[in-house]
Design an enzyme around this catalytic site. Structure first.
Site, PDB file in Angstrom:
ATOM      1  CB  CYS A  70      -3.654   3.336  -1.594  1.00 42.28           C
ATOM      2  SG  CYS A  70      -4.760   4.631  -1.428  1.00 42.28           S
TER       3      CYS A  70
ATOM      4  CE  LYS B 169      -8.003   0.430   5.608  1.00 41.56           C
ATOM      5  NZ  LYS B 169      -6.771   0.348   4.805  1.00 41.56           N
TER       6      LYS B 169
ATOM      7  CG  ASP C 185       0.446  -2.057   6.321  1.00 38.01           C
ATOM      8  OD1 ASP C 185      -0.565  -2.190   7.067  1.00 38.01           O
ATOM      9  OD2 ASP C 185       0.265  -1.518   5.206  1.00 38.01           O
TER      10      ASP C 185
ATOM     11  CG  HIS D  76      -1.922   0.924   1.350  1.00 37.49           C
ATOM     12  ND1 HIS D  76      -1.766   2.053   1.591  1.00 37.49           N
ATOM     13  CD2 HIS D  76      -3.199   0.728   1.203  1.00 37.49           C
ATOM     14  CE1 HIS D  76      -2.828   2.959   1.812  1.00 37.49           C
ATOM     15  NE2 HIS D  76      -3.687   2.192   1.472  1.00 37.49           N
TER      16      HIS D  76
ATOM     17  CD  GLN E  29      -7.184  -4.337   3.405  1.00 36.82           C
ATOM     18  OE1 GLN E  29      -7.761  -5.045   4.052  1.00 36.82           O
ATOM     19  NE2 GLN E  29      -7.100  -3.147   3.388  1.00 36.82           N
TER      20      GLN E  29
HETATM   21  C1  LIG Z   1      -5.812   0.923   4.387  1.00 35.99           C
HETATM   22  C2  LIG Z   1      -4.339   0.459   4.539  1.00 35.99           C
HETATM   23  C3  LIG Z   1      -3.359   1.435   4.749  1.00 35.99           C
HETATM   24  C4  LIG Z   1      -3.717   2.658   5.515  1.00 35.99           C
HETATM   25  O1  LIG Z   1      -4.503   2.370   6.555  1.00 35.99           O
HETATM   26  P1  LIG Z   1      -5.329   3.835   7.047  1.00 35.99           P
HETATM   27  O2  LIG Z   1      -6.339   3.507   7.983  1.00 35.99           O
HETATM   28  O3  LIG Z   1      -5.802   4.744   5.687  1.00 35.99           O
HETATM   29  O4  LIG Z   1      -4.198   4.556   7.765  1.00 35.99           O
HETATM   30  C5  LIG Z   1      -2.223   0.734   4.992  1.00 35.99           C
HETATM   31  N1  LIG Z   1      -1.662  -0.492   4.439  1.00 35.99           N
HETATM   32  C6  LIG Z   1      -2.811  -1.067   4.017  1.00 35.99           C
HETATM   33  C7  LIG Z   1      -2.509  -2.603   3.491  1.00 35.99           C
HETATM   34  C8  LIG Z   1      -4.267  -0.976   3.984  1.00 35.99           C
HETATM   35  O5  LIG Z   1      -5.184  -1.489   3.336  1.00 35.99           O
END
Ligand SMILES: *Cc1c(COP(=O)(O)O)cnc(C)c1O
Length: 415
Positions: free
Chosen positions: A373, A235, A209, A132, A212
């Site tokens: 993104c 999320k 990260d 991302h 997801q």
């Molecule tokens: C959504 C997402 C982000 C960013 O999350 P935010 O809530 O917009 O800060 C980073 N990495 C991944 C894989 C995402 O799906």
């Protein structure tokens, strides 16, 4: 699907669960909402909405500074949520949980607090080809600032990280590996445990990260052994504006603060300021108090679900969607990894993803169309954008059937 998975899926009472999420009974363009944009953000259960409203109505006060009862109660409640986050990630200590705005801020915090302090000219950071933007751009900026090198771990045509290539890239100068748990654009579940092991063997730190990952898997940061793990509240069925960065205590002790100001100090004079201990050291300013409490309510809600059943149901949705969609002529699924979370990215020959999204919108179906993104991911697969349907445990096979019918309608309109 194995027999036990089928049995587990039956345990999940989807009708009851759907009633917990008021947005799911909304109408969009004359149709009952089919919400398939869960990788962008998830809907909120009443438990979260009601808890936040009750807090704002009857309990609201700032934290830390008050001597009065409501402030002390707020402070205690936020501490309780920190403990819930610790349990959610199976971290060793609650002080390893930092409240941030979301995954984006978490990565920026590590880039600033760790990267700026410890990385030197010529050091290397490894990320994958399917990250991302929020796990790309902070590192790019850090590399420009400090003269570091950003190296990219390639993926194969299914969208899986090529571990041999990763091993080749790991070297004496590799200081940090920053990797997504699950690709938001393709659904690939990355082998983070194995990658962490390899990275540590090469002496590198690992950030996962988990934006997801946390919504779909039981995360155990001590089992993964990663140095950092982050996720966003919105999320995982909680509010926006709140997320979590987990970091090993020894790193938090060594790192510099990200932002400075109130709440993060031990003492301030005009000559010298000393910082508070973690987590306060990384939480400058008044936090998103109601959102922290909302996140706690989301974790409570998730804690009551049967996760084996949730996992089985989400897997069933993925299998069903993959079958239904791949049977449509001209439809190509982008991202066919053996290990996938419940989302399907696809393109239709000769039709722009935005047109797919627009037609589906008229049918009451919400999907994402765009680059998600993740422009480098799109480039790797030779497409400018994809349509993406992403599922949560409250989705049903009937909704996926509606999606498939909607996509066929797109084909009729644009043929
Ligand atoms: C959504 C997402 C982000 C960013 O999350 P935010 O809530 O917009 O800060 C980073 N990495 C991944 C894989 C995402 O799906």
């Amino acid at each position: 699907m194995t027999k036990t998975e089928t049995a587990a899926a039956d345990v999940l009472d989807i009708d009851r669960i759907r009633r917990d999420f008021p947005m799911l009974s909304s109408v969009m363009n004359g149709h009952g909402l089919v919400y398939l944009d869960n990788a962008a953000t998830t809907q909120k259960p009443s438990a979260v909405i009601d808890r936040m409203a009750a807090f704002l109505r009857h309990e609201y006060a700032t934290i830390h500074r008050g001597v009065y009862t409501f402030s002390q109660l707020s402070t205690a409640e936020c501490d309780t949520v920190r403990e819930k986050c610790r349990r959610f990630l199976n971290a060793g200590r609650a002080s390893e949980i930092i409240f941030v705005r979301g995954a984006t801020e978490a990565v920026n915090l590590v880039a600033a607090g760790f990267g700026r302090k410890f990385l030197k000219k010529g050091d290397e950071i490894l990320i994958s080809q399917i990250e991302h933007h929020s796990n790309i751009v902070p590192w790019q900026r850090l590399c420009e600032e400090k003269g570091l090198t950003l190296k990219i771990i390639p993926v194969n045509d299914r969208g899986e990280i090529i571990l041999e290539e990763f091993q080749k890239l790991l070297g004496a100068r590799t200081y940090l590996v920053s990797i997504g748990h699950v690709s938001n654009a393709l659904g690939t579940v990355n082998p983070i445990r194995e990658m962490t092991r390899l990275a540590h063997h090469a002496g590198a730190w690992v950030l996962v990260d988990g934006a997801q990952g946390a919504p779909h898997f039981r995360v155990d940061v001590r089992e993964i052994d990663c140095d950092f793990y982050c996720f966003s509240g919105h999320k995982i069925y909680g509010p926006t504006g709140i997320g979590v960065l987990y970091a090993k205590a020894k790193h938090l002790d060594a790192m510099d603060p990200y932002q400075t100001g109130g709440d993060m100090i031990e003492s301030v004079t005009f000559e010298k300021t000393t910082y508070a201990k973690p987590p306060a050291k990384f939480e400058a300013g008044t936090p998103a108090i109601a959102e922290i409490i909302g996140l706690g309510a989301a974790l409570d809600y998730l804690g009551k679900l049967d996760w084996e059943a949730v996992t089985a149901h989400e897997r069933e949705l993925l299998t069903h969607a993959t079958e239904k969609l791949s049977a449509i002529p001209g439809l190509k699924i982008i991202g066919t990894a053996a290990e996938k979370a419940s989302l399907v990215s696809f393109s239709l020959e000769g039709i722009h993803p935005h047109d797919i999204g627009t037609v589906l919108d008229q049918e009451g179906i919400a999907i994402r169309a765009g680059h998600h993104c993740a422009q480098p991911t799109m480039k790797r697969f030779g497409v400018p954008a994809t349509a993406r349907a992403s599922f949560a445990f409250y989705n049903t096979k009937e909704e996926i059937d509606k999606l498939a019918r909607g996509v066929k309608k797109v084909l009729e309109i644009f043929k």
